[in-house]
Design a protein around this motif. Sequence first.
Motif: not given
Length: 374
Positions: A117-131, A144-153
């Motif tokens: 996922t990305i960070c900062p994140s919507f908590g449930l995206h993370e917690f639901g998986a951790l459960t 600069d608050w663009t989406f981290p495309i390189d990091g995601l790839c």
Amino acid sequence: MPAPFPHGLIRKEVRDLPDYNAGLALDRFKATYGIDCLAKLDSNESPLGPSPRAIKAMQEAATGVARYPDAANSALRGTIASALGTDTSRVIIGNGSEDLIGALFRAIIRPQDHVVTICPSFGLHEFGALTFGATVTKVPFNADWTFPIDGLCEALRSKPRVLIFSSPSNPAGPAISEQEFRAVIAQTDPATLICFDEAYVEFIEPGERFDALGILAETGQPSIVLRTFSKAYGLAGARIGYGIASDPLLIKALMKTRNPFGVNAMAAAAAAEALKDHAHLARVVDLATTERKRVSAALEAKGYPCAPTQTNFVFFDTHAPARDLAEHLRGKGVLIKGWQEAPFEHWARVTIGSRAENDIFLDALPDSVTKAQV
Ligand SMILES: *Cc1c(COP(=O)(O)O)cnc(C)c1O
């Protein structure tokens, strides 16, 4: 004295989860602070509420509550499917879209699976998986608050089980561009499920919008797109959201892992009416888009840098523990959300309310520490 509760009864994954950082309900605010809340700007709710037609539909449906609702939610699924030009078998309704996030992880995640996922994140995206024992990689937004495309790839090279993120992002605010979205999908393994959470899609500037559903369909990538009635449609308390899957097989699985009667009859009736009231939705979106620019500019003027936003909220740099600023504002009847996820504990999210509520927030907000130093 009764024996202490045996901790081992609770699964370790659950014990280790943080408490959910939920907004504060109005009655609890009053009970805690002894004053009325003047501006509830902590949960991205709509200052204009739902369409009056939705309220009327709930009142009418209330007379039928002795009966269980249609577990298949056929009517509302049909309405949504035809509005989107898809088939009912690819649509699922949930008790809020958070219900569908839970159903998705229950259906898909095995211990040791990998979720990105990305960070900062919507908590449930993370917690639901951790459960369910997954490991979660959180890719930080670019500076600069663009989406981290390189990091995601890069993170997608490990072929995770699920890629899940929201766009526009909660809590950051920016929306991914079509070109960036296509770039991410191109790097996603055919066995990775993409969960694209569009909780704020209605608030995107027309020029920035694109058809994520269409693009996902073109590529054949296994996916689900999530939407909700809680934000632009003003039905947060009714608890209703939906998902559109790339394949009916995924819907069949989620129907087993969600609660069969999780969607109540009143919420389903309200949602169907809310969808038809285009004029109400336009007023909501208009207010949010006008006011988010004004609030962002005012925040910057007070010394609080803001992330760009395509939503009904603004994420801003508090330069100091955001928890303290949020507490200070509570004393003045203003509720915002101080972010608690590392490394964003110096950032806060404020919902765009009515013009009057936004002014109450801005008046109550002190100049930032850095501004005061200048
Ligand atoms: C608010 C929100 C949701 C869930 O809303 P529901 O009330 O459960 O429908 C899902 N995703 C994001 C990113 C949200 O901000």
